[in-house]
Design a protein around this motif. Structure first.
Motif, PDB file in Angstrom:
ATOM      1  N   CYS A  45       0.944  -1.361   0.026  1.00  0.00           N
ATOM      2  CA  CYS A  45      -0.232  -0.043  -0.007  1.00  0.00           C
ATOM      3  C   CYS A  45       1.004   1.415   0.118  1.00  0.00           C
ATOM      4  CB  CYS A  45      -0.852   0.034   1.274  1.00  0.00           C
ATOM      5  SG  CYS A  45      -1.995   1.368   1.535  1.00  0.00           S
ATOM      6  N   THR A  69      -1.770  -0.959  -4.025  1.00  0.00           N
ATOM      7  CA  THR A  69      -2.853   0.000  -3.739  1.00  0.00           C
ATOM      8  C   THR A  69      -2.356   1.386  -3.376  1.00  0.00           C
ATOM      9  OG1 THR A  69      -4.045  -1.772  -2.692  1.00  0.00           O
ATOM     10  CG2 THR A  69      -4.926   0.250  -2.226  1.00  0.00           C
ATOM     11  N   ARG A 114      -4.369  -0.961  -8.120  1.00  0.00           N
ATOM     12  CA  ARG A 114      -5.867  -0.424  -7.734  1.00  0.00           C
ATOM     13  C   ARG A 114      -5.344   0.874  -7.138  1.00  0.00           C
ATOM     14  NH1 ARG A 114      -8.540  -2.249  -2.443  1.00  0.00           N
ATOM     15  NH2 ARG A 114      -7.059  -3.398  -1.425  1.00  0.00           N
TER      16      ARG A 114
END
Length: 540
Positions: A45, A69, A114
């Motif tokens: 992340c 992410t 994403r």
């Protein structure tokens, strides 16, 4: 027979490679298939995708990390086009997270990418459980308060955290994780595990079958491996020195002269190798102080909550006291050396057999410990135990202080030492000023020098803030150079691409170490000083 010198070039290569292996061929040579698999299984992340975060993530995407992410609630501004290669003119006004995600996805379509359009500071406060799904979080450009909160969240969730910041010509990288054990630490230099001064029975027996005084056939004397020569010489020396090996400088020279005296002609490469490798005889027997400290750790007393690493350390502790007779499991490999084919292969078999026997003893002890603590005795795989045995002498353990602890209770002695050290004063100054800039922003709703006008006032305010911080840290009377304070204000909290790329590169390198559990990550706070072109670690 002709003497041979073994070389890694003789290792057979696979005739074919799958597409992913071709794609990552170069890095596979560094961290191997196990390391690559760990990367491909990792979920990373990124908080804030400015130039620092984008550069860090770019390196990981190219390396084949499994899933990324990106969390960023801002939109692309005109100014972003000058310092971030992951956005373009068409992106202006659009979501920065979406734009950067799209650019990064183009670099490697194997990565699952994403994005989430949300302010990271808000996410940290309102949804802390969000971070538990990741292997590691890269948090860029966070202020002190958010760093402290995120560190608490990640530690509770057992998620690794790397804090990164680029600020003008200064950079900051800090790892935070409760505990990071490394089995394959890949040290730059490490002594071959040959046990020349502590041979086991099978090696002794083999050495005894070879006569150093052999003269027929004429080439036989040149074909004796240096391992055999040194084991024999060590035994000969010990017999005449009350069982002791060379320890003083004079004795070591005398030992080398003893080896040299056994040469029949000047062209005997094996004896030259023996003289060059004589230092391996002088190495202390048994395990290193670092491994001893590890097996004496309270975590080496295995229980139902112990990780696989600590279960194996507990088994190692038992092994050293029993089968190992004070030594760790043998690695089992021998280096290149001048030797006849027959001698080399026989020697290789002896080392491999000993390594296998040590592995089997360790495997049995691991299984017994797992049974004792109520776990599946097969829950730690054979390859894992084998890798542990092979690297038992090189084990490393990194423990990191909580960020909150470092910020609120740093070592005053260390801070004072760094400030007084001409070589480290710049790094320590930037460390203080980065924290002072966050206090400044909390008080004045802007960073020093961020907007046009009022520079003199900002310099004065930052100086006052920095002195107040130093007092809070217990460094009454300490001052920072005016030039450094002026430069900090001149930076205006900007992210300069060249600095961001460098600092982001350092961060991604540390992420790879943490994810693959290979190599030793940085211990301490890394400061990049772009003014003096220095990279330094502060241990606070």
């Amino acid at each position: 027979m002709q003497p041979i010198k073994r070389s890694r070039k003789h290792v057979e290569e696979e005739p074919t490679m799958a597409e992913p292996k071709i794609k990552y061929d170069r890095q596979l040579r560094i961290w191997g298939e196990v390391g690559q698999a760990a990367l491909e299984e990792a979920s990373i992340c990124l908080l804030n995708c400015g130039p620092t975060g984008s550069e860090a993530l770019k390196n990981l995407v190219l390396g084949g990390v499994g899933c990324i992410t990106i969390v960023d609630g801002s939109t692309v501004q005109i100014g972003d086009l000058g310092n971030n290669f992951m956005v373009d003119a068409k992106s202006v006004g659009q979501s920065k997270a979406k734009s950067v995600c799209a650019f990064l996805q183009e670099l490697n379509d194997s990565v699952n990418a994403r994005f989430i359009e949300e302010n990271p500071d808000t996410l940290i406060t309102t949804n802390p459980s969000f971070f538990s799904q990741f292997t590691l979080v890269i948090a860029t450009q966070l202020v002190e308060d958010s760093m402290v909160k995120l560190d608490r969240i990640c530690r509770e969730a057992n998620v690794k955290l790397v804090l990164v910041r680029s600020y003008g010509l200064a950079g900051f990288v800090r790892i935070s994780v409760k505990e990071h054990p490394i089995i394959d630490s890949k040290p730059d230099h490490f002594l071959d595990d040959l046990r020349l001064n502590n041979p086991w029975p099978e090696l002794k027996s083999f050495v005894e079958t070879i006569d150093l005084n052999v003269s027929e056939p004429p080439a036989a004397h040149k074909h004796i491996p240096y391992v055999v020569i040194l084991v024999k010489m060590a035994e000969e020396w010990a017999l005449s020195h009350s069982g002791n090996l060379p320890s003083t400088r004079e004795e070591k020279k005398e030992f080398k002269d003893l080896v040299k005296s056994k040469m029949i002609s000047t062209d005997e490469d094996n004896y030259k190798e023996a003289i060059e490798a004589a230092f391996k005889v002088f190495a202390p027997r048994g395990i290193s102080s670092e491994v001893q400290k590890l097996i004496n750790d309270s975590c080496a007393e295995a229980n139902s909550n112990s990780s696989a690493f600590w279960v194996m350390v507990a088994a190692l502790k038992e092994f050293v006291l029993n089968e190992g007779d004070g030594e760790a499991p043998l690695e089992g490999s021998i280096p290149d050396m001048t030797s006849s084919t027959e001698h080399y292969i026989n020697l290789q078999k002896i080392y491999l057999a000993k390594a296998e026997a040590d592995f089997l003893a360790m495997e049995e002890r691991v299984k017994n410990i797992l049974k004792k603590i109520g776990r599946d005795p097969n829950s730690i795989s054979k390859p894992t135990i084998k890798s542990f045995c092979k690297n038992a002498r090189k084990l490393k353990l990194c423990r990191y202080r909580m960020v909150e602890d470092e910020f609120s209770n740093p070592s005053v002695t260390e801070i004072q030492k760094y400030l007084a050290d001409e070589d480290y004063s710049g790094a320590m100054g930037f460390y203080i000023l980065l924290r002072a800039a966050d206090r400044f922003a909390a008080n004045y709703n802007k960073f020093p020098g961020q907007f046009d006008g009022g520079m003199d006032e900002d310099i004065s305010r930052l100086k006052t803030t920095a002195l107040s911080l130093l007092t809070d840290l217990g460094c009454n009377g300490a001052v920072l150079p005016d030039d450094l304070i002026n430069e900090m204000c001149r930076f205006g909290a900007s992210e300069i691409h060249v600095v961001s790329a460098f600092v982001g590169g350092i961060a991604s390198q540390e992420v790879i170490k943490l994810v693959t559990k290979q190599f030793v990550p940085m211990l301490g706070t890394y400061i990049f000083n772009g003014i003096d072109h220095k990279s330094q670690l502060l241990k606070l």
